[in-house]
Structure formats: C-alpha cells, structure tokens
Design an enzyme around this catalytic site. Structure first.
Site, mmCIF file in Angstrom:
data_model
loop_
_atom_site.group_PDB
_atom_site.id
_atom_site.type_symbol
_atom_site.label_atom_id
_atom_site.label_comp_id
_atom_site.label_asym_id
_atom_site.label_seq_id
_atom_site.Cartn_x
_atom_site.Cartn_y
_atom_site.Cartn_z
ATOM 1 N N ASP A 41 -62.420 -13.442 55.879
ATOM 2 C CA ASP A 41 -62.525 -13.800 57.298
ATOM 3 C C ASP A 41 -63.775 -13.167 57.907
ATOM 4 O OD1 ASP A 41 -60.291 -15.430 57.489
ATOM 5 O OD2 ASP A 41 -58.939 -13.760 57.930
ATOM 6 N N GLU A 50 -63.277 -11.332 68.919
ATOM 7 C CA GLU A 50 -63.106 -10.501 70.119
ATOM 8 C C GLU A 50 -64.375 -9.776 70.506
ATOM 9 O OE1 GLU A 50 -63.666 -8.341 67.212
ATOM 10 O OE2 GLU A 50 -61.517 -8.636 66.976
ATOM 11 N N ASP A 83 -59.536 4.835 75.394
ATOM 12 C CA ASP A 83 -60.540 4.652 74.332
ATOM 13 C C ASP A 83 -61.336 3.366 74.522
ATOM 14 O OD1 ASP A 83 -59.830 6.991 73.203
ATOM 15 O OD2 ASP A 83 -59.008 6.156 71.344
ATOM 16 N N TYR A 138 -58.343 -7.226 65.400
ATOM 17 C CA TYR A 138 -58.319 -5.941 66.121
ATOM 18 C C TYR A 138 -57.201 -5.915 67.174
ATOM 19 C CZ TYR A 138 -60.764 -1.669 67.689
ATOM 20 O OH TYR A 138 -61.111 -0.381 67.971
ATOM 21 N N ASN A 139 -57.081 -7.012 67.891
ATOM 22 C CA ASN A 139 -56.061 -7.109 68.946
ATOM 23 C C ASN A 139 -54.668 -6.735 68.449
ATOM 24 O OD1 ASN A 139 -54.786 -8.385 71.490
ATOM 25 N ND2 ASN A 139 -53.935 -9.629 69.842
ATOM 26 N N LYS A 140 -54.348 -7.191 67.224
ATOM 27 C CA LYS A 140 -53.010 -6.896 66.684
ATOM 28 C C LYS A 140 -52.863 -5.396 66.420
ATOM 29 C CE LYS A 140 -49.668 -8.097 63.151
ATOM 30 N NZ LYS A 140 -49.412 -6.711 62.726
ATOM 31 N N SER A 141 -53.935 -4.772 65.941
ATOM 32 C CA SER A 141 -53.872 -3.336 65.647
ATOM 33 C C SER A 141 -53.622 -2.490 66.887
ATOM 34 C CB SER A 141 -55.188 -2.852 65.032
ATOM 35 O OG SER A 141 -55.487 -3.560 63.895
#
Ligand code: NAP
Length: 268
Positions: A46, A124, A151, A164-167
C-alpha cells in the site's frame, strides 16, 4: 492502452515488475508509457501505491491505478505477485471499469505570505510538533471549535481510515462514504485543557482549519511525505472534488479486506 509500472526496489517486487514489463512489451494491445500513462500499476505494498499516486499526482485525474501486492494483500492492492498473467489479460480486455476513492484537499498558508501550497492526500495528513506539545486552534465550517493540545491531529480520507487513523483510535470508514475524519493523537485532557476526545466525521461541504500556535515547530505530513521548510500559518482541509480512480477488474469486498487484514482466519 498506455501502461506505466511503478515498483518498489525490494527483492520481492523487482522480479515481479520485470516479468510484468516483459508481458506488456509482448502484448499487441498494451504499450509502456511512463510519462503519459492511462493505467499505473504499482508493485509493492500500500505504501508503494501511495508513492505511485504522488509520483503521478499532476495527472492523477487522468489515470487509473492498480496494485500488485508482493507481501500480504493490501487495501489498495487487489492482485498478488503470482497473478501477473491474469492482470495482463484483464488490462488487454479493459473497458474502462473503475472505482473511485475520495481524496483529501490540503491548502497550507505560510507566515511569510508567500504562495500557498496546495496538494492532495490519499491516506491522510498529520500535524505534529518537532518537540513539545502541539497547541493549535481548530475551526470547523468557519467557526471556532476547540483549542487542541497533545501530540497531534490526523486528518484522513475513508481509504486512509485503516492506516494511521486506525492506530490512533479513529473509526474505519467505507470509501463509498464521502467524508473526512479528524482523529486526535494523544490529546491532553484535564481540568485545564479540554478537547472533544473522540474522532469526528466531517461532511464534504465543510472545511477544517487548523492554526498552530508554535508555528516554527510545526511538522505537517501528507501521506508518507513531509511538507516543511516554511513556517505554517494555517492549514485548511476539505474533501477534494477530485477522486482517485482505480482500475477494478474484480470486486473485493471492503469489509472482507478489513477482516482479512486485522482479524485474520476465524478461530475454532
Ligand atoms: P511505512 O511506515 O513504511 O508503513 C506503514 C504501514 O501502513 C505499512 O504496513 C503499509 O502497508 C500500511 N498502510 C499504508 N496505507 C494503508 C491503508 N490505507 N490502510 C491500511 N494500511 C495501510 O510507511 P509507508 O509505507 O510510506 O506508508 C505511509 C503511511 O504510513 C501513512 O500514510 C500512514 O497512514 C502510515 N503511518 C502509520 C502510522 C501508525 O499507524 N502509527 C505512523 C506513521 C505512518 P504496506 O505494508 O502494504 O505498504
């Protein structure tokens, strides 16, 4: 049809991209064209497809992307490395079938009043600080919403919602939904500082404007790239009017991909 190959330089991807190149050169219906392609085939993961998108960003409204994954099946990559023959056959029988995904529109204003930067993200954009706590004013649809401390902030597309959003605890959004998600990265919440504390989903006609306080320390990313070098005054995000087209020769169920990537085989 004019086709470009965009491969990562890894040991698993290079032989696949070489084989693909040979098959395309042998085909009477396909031509290799790296400057003005109609279809861009990314070979890698990806992350490679994200790079391919940014490589061809100036003509991204004219191309369709298709991804071969040389590791595990990805979110943007429908084909496996051993399926080169069937992908080439699908390209030869192409009748323009595609699926489009929303993109994030990013406009950056600088304190030097020089020209704005305007770009697009497929996954993102994040706003962080080199050191210390990010302090920023957040405006939604032109109205003040909150003072953020923490952060950082992650502003993602639906197809980027699994990255990243899911993390950072954001929701997964099916890319058939046109929306932008704002997720917090470790916000500070106590009696003095207060943020909403949960991700929000913003509709297509609304803008998100962020004004960092410590402008000289702000770090802005767009997918895997960093936008930096100048002091940022503000960033405006909205859903782009442009969508990114993928050549879809087979249907892959989005929730199947989610389950396959994050949950795996059902346990007995
Ligand atoms: P990377 O650090 O080498 O890889 C990041 C991982 O994210 C890879 O496993 C990649 O999959 C996966 N990924 C990328 N897009 C995805 C998507 N839409 N859904 C699910 N997984 C996805 O960085 P990179 O390859 O250059 O990719 C940049 C991306 O990394 C950024 O856009 C951001 O989303 C992500 N990232 C995540 C975190 C985090 O989760 N804490 C932190 C920084 C960046 P492949 O293995 O298939 O390439």
């Amino acid at each position: 049809m004019r086709v470009a190959i965009y491969s990562n330089p890894g040991k698993a991807s290079m032989p696949v991209s070489l084989l693909l190149k040979q098959k395309i050169e042998q085909s009477s219906q396909l031509t290799l064209d790296f400057l003005n392609p109609e279809v861009v085939i990314s070979v890698g993961g990806d992350g490679t497809l994200l790079s391919a998108f940014h490589h061809y960003i100036d003509i991204s409204n004219k191309i369709r992307l298709v991804g071969i994954h040389t590791g595990h099946l990805g979110f943007y990559t429908d084909w496996r490395d051993y399926e080169v023959d069937s992908l080439v056959a699908s390209l030869e029988n192409d009748d323009g079938q595609s699926e489009t995904y929303p993109l994030l529109d990013i406009r950056v204003k600088y304190t030097d009043h020089g020209p704005d930067d305007h770009t697009l993200a497929l996954n993102e954009s994040t706003l962080k600080q080199i050191s210390g706590t990010l302090m920023a004013e957040v405006y939604l649809k032109g109205e003040f919403f909150e003072n953020f401390r923490g952060d950082g902030l992650c502003i993602s597309t639906p197809s980027g919602s699994t990255a990243y959003n899911k993390s950072v605890g954001g929701a997964i959004i099916n890319p058939q939904i046109s929306a932008v998600q704002v997720s917090e990265i470790s916000s500070i919440n106590n009696r003095v500082f207060r943020t909403l504390g949960s991700p929000i989903i913003v509709p297509p006609d609304e803008t998100i404007r962020i004004l960092p306080v410590n402008k000289h320390k702000t770090v802005l990313t767009c997918d895997q790239q960093m936008i930096s070098g100048r002091e940022i005054e503000s960033i405006e995000y909205k859903l782009s009017k442009q969508r990114l087209a993928f050549a879809k020769y087979r249907h892959t169920h989005f929730w199947g991909r989610v389950s396959n990537s994050f949950i795996g085989e059902p346990r007995q």
